[in-house]
Enzyme design. Structure first.
Site, PDB file in Angstrom:
ATOM      1  N   SER A 122       0.935  -1.309  -0.200  1.00  0.00           N
ATOM      2  CA  SER A 122      -0.067   0.036  -0.025  1.00  0.00           C
ATOM      3  C   SER A 122       0.687   0.993   0.036  1.00  0.00           C
ATOM      4  O   SER A 122       1.871   1.524  -0.672  1.00  0.00           O
ATOM      5  CB  SER A 122      -0.901  -0.140   1.201  1.00  0.00           C
ATOM      6  OG  SER A 122      -1.956   1.001   1.027  1.00  0.00           O
ATOM      7  N   HIS A 168      -6.550  -6.401  -0.844  1.00  0.00           N
ATOM      8  CA  HIS A 168      -5.414  -5.266  -0.802  1.00  0.00           C
ATOM      9  C   HIS A 168      -4.243  -5.849   0.210  1.00  0.00           C
ATOM     10  O   HIS A 168      -4.256  -6.411   1.096  1.00  0.00           O
ATOM     11  CB  HIS A 168      -5.862  -4.037  -0.105  1.00  0.00           C
ATOM     12  CG  HIS A 168      -5.027  -3.115  -0.039  1.00  0.00           C
ATOM     13  ND1 HIS A 168      -4.555  -2.204  -1.211  1.00  0.00           N
ATOM     14  CD2 HIS A 168      -4.679  -2.332   1.067  1.00  0.00           C
ATOM     15  CE1 HIS A 168      -3.722  -1.368  -0.661  1.00  0.00           C
ATOM     16  NE2 HIS A 168      -3.542  -1.247   0.653  1.00  0.00           N
ATOM     17  N   ASP A 219      -8.174  -4.446  -7.011  1.00  0.00           N
ATOM     18  CA  ASP A 219      -7.784  -3.736  -5.723  1.00  0.00           C
ATOM     19  C   ASP A 219      -8.549  -2.405  -5.526  1.00  0.00           C
ATOM     20  O   ASP A 219      -8.363  -1.674  -6.481  1.00  0.00           O
ATOM     21  CB  ASP A 219      -6.259  -3.810  -5.532  1.00  0.00           C
ATOM     22  CG  ASP A 219      -5.716  -3.051  -4.303  1.00  0.00           C
ATOM     23  OD1 ASP A 219      -6.573  -2.874  -3.364  1.00  0.00           O
ATOM     24  OD2 ASP A 219      -4.681  -3.078  -4.125  1.00  0.00           O
TER      25      ASP A 219
END
Length: 545
Positions: free
Chosen positions: A215, A470, A441
């Site tokens: 991320s 994710h 995602d």
């Protein structure tokens, strides 16, 4: 809450800072920091006294607030380490770990991630977790408004007439941050955190580090690679933030992807009408969702054991995480079914406490804003936001206004966003980087993985076609996890040509089951909230949003 005048004073005091420095935005000084003392302290490792992982070691590291003044004021970064146990000649050095956020703790990662790969590979690395500056166990832990997320908050939907309340709330939060933390907030950007990583490398006294980030951690890793390419040995980026997109535009991509995931949840639930009894088509399930939300506007549910009430904002927050982890879908569908068919709010209360109830303070939200609000320019007027978001909401109503208000402090942030944008990523001097990305995602949309691959010559992109987790590693997909392991073992990379070097299949959808709540005993209602750990199958790793 402090008056808006505090915000104006802070703006005047720091206007010259202009957010991220020009040198940072341009990448000036890449590897040049080697020529000067970065001002970091020394690491003294002691046992963390972790009964589950007795060999885990902890330390605090002094680093400069401002790397332009390395001998100036210091803060502390909290770290932990799971040392390599392989023979010295087989060891491959430290691997620094970051789950995202911005600002999420990485201290859970050494024990967890090292346990997900074969012991003969895990034993060759020193696994290093850390809390980014200003967050969690690092010192200081920045808190702007400890009660910002307390329930019940104003309704997210503009149609409910709560815009003034949210604008006041967001402006007040920015003012609170500026009043107490003006000395630190301008130095909590991704670039500052990347320089902290190099301070960790220096303190470890090693020439190169390995890195895994998910991320926002992909932005952190690529930033480190841009600033210090000669100090990167291996790097893995999982669920990727595109290297050039503004945070404002990235949020719009998220809104549209969240709508697609909500549509997928509705279709999955409709196929299981015999379990949930919400209707046999997706539109009926969506109608059920909005029916529950409307009911909570009129009669909020008790949030116990969390404080306050579950209104429409809390309800939306309970559901949006299903876009990041579809293993939440059975519980989400149960919430709707129980409420509408039995008027039973227990599944909602349990889900809220698992997924969305706030912690003791505002957590890493100051770090989130400090990075995102200053790294590129944001619209500073409400009319621009309202116009832009109305267009997005017309096609993606599930998440748009929720996401907008979450980020609204950037409208008032006391440090202007950098007009040059985020640090330009070129990959110059980097070894081959391994990239992982799912096509569905919602937090870091697929476009980001493609863009990062294009920005990093020699990188290899592994795509989970149809996947939606994710952070896609460590969910039991051997195609993905074996690729990661091979790279850590000896640097082996997928050999496919073109933008996509390897494709993996997605995990199967979850089995529809009704998640029956436990009996509503007084003891159960008084229990502490059942929060998820990062290793829980229903957990969402690496995002605040």
């Amino acid at each position: 809450m402090r008056k808006a005048i505090a915000l104006l004073a802070a703006v005047a005091a720091v206007a010259a800072l202009g957010g991220t420095s020009a040198s940072a935005a341009s990448g000036a000084g890449s590897d040049g920091a080697d020529l000067v003392d970065a001002g970091q302290g020394k690491l003294v490792w002691n046992s963390c006294n972790d009964t589950a992982t007795p060999t885990l070691q902890c330390a605090m590291l002094d680093v400069p607030v401002d790397y332009a003044d390395p001998r100036g004021r210091k803060i502390k970064i909290k770290l932990n380490r799971l040392p390599a146990t392989a023979p010295k000649d087989k060891q491959q050095g430290p691997i620094l770990l970051n789950p995202g956020g911005p600002g999420d703790s990485g201290l859970w990662m050494p024990a967890y991630i090292s346990g997900q790969i074969p012991a003969d590979v895990a034993s060759t690395y020193d696994w290093i977790g850390f809390d980014p500056r200003g967050t969690n166990g690092s010192d200081p832990h920045v808190v702007c408004d400890a009660h910002y997320f307390d329930a019940e908050r104003p309704d997210y939907q503009l149609s409910q007439g709560t815009s003034k309340a949210w604008l006041k709330k967001a402006a007040g939060y920015a003012a609170d941050c500026a009043a107490d933390w003006s000395w630190l907030l301008p130095h909590m950007t991704t670039v500052d955190n990347a320089r902290d990583m190099d301070s960790i490398r220096r303190a470890l006294d090693v020439p190169k580090i390995n890195f895994y980030g998910g991320s926002w951690g992909t932005s952190l890793g690529s930033t480190y690679g841009q600033l210090f390419p000669s100090h990167v040995r291996r790097m893995v980026l999982d669920s990727i933030v595109g290297p050039t997109i503004s945070w404002y535009d990235h949020n719009i991509l998220q809104d549209k992807e969240h709508q697609r995931r909500f549509d997928a949840f509705a279709a999955w639930t409709a196929k299981a009408d015999s379990v949930y009894h919400l209707g046999a088509d997706a539109e009926a399930v969506k109608k059920a969702y909005y029916q529950v939300e409307e009911a909570l506007r009129k009669d909020p549910a008790d949030a116990a054991p969390a404080p306050g009430k579950i209104g429409p904002a809390e309800f939306e927050d309970t559901f949006y995480g299903g876009g990041y982890n579809f293993l939440r879908w059975p519980r989400m569908a149960t919430v709707l079914s129980a409420y509408l068919t039995q008027h039973d709010t227990r599944p909602l209360t349990i889900a809220y406490n698992k997924y969305a109830a706030p912690g003791a303070d505002d957590g890493t939200f100051p770090a989130y804003n400090a990075a995102q609000c200053t790294e590129n320019a944001w619209p500073r007027d409400w009319e621009s936001w309202k116009k832009d978001q109305a267009k997005v909401n017309a096609v993606a109503p599930f998440y748009t206004y929720n996401n907008m208000w979450y980020n609204a402090a950037c409208m008032f942030w006391p440090y202007q966003g950098n007009p040059a944008g985020r640090l330009k990523i070129t990959g110059k001097g980097l070894p081959p980087v391994l990239l992982f990305q799912a096509t569905e995602d919602a937090a870091t949309p697929y476009e980001g993985g493609l863009a990062m691959h294009d920005a990093l010559p020699g990188s290899k992109l592994v795509v989970q076609n149809g996947g939606s987790f994710h952070e896609i590693l460590f969910h039991g997909d051997t195609c993905l996890d074996d690729t990661f392991t091979a790279y850590l073992r000896d640097g082996s990379l997928p050999q496919g040509k073109g933008r996509i070097a390897k494709t993996c299949a997605p995990e199967a959808d979850p089995t529809p089951v009704y998640v029956t709540p436990p009996p509503a005993t007084a003891k159960a209602l008084a229990a502490a909230p059942e929060r998820l750990t990062p290793g829980d199958p229903e957990a969402v790793r690496g995002v605040l949003r």
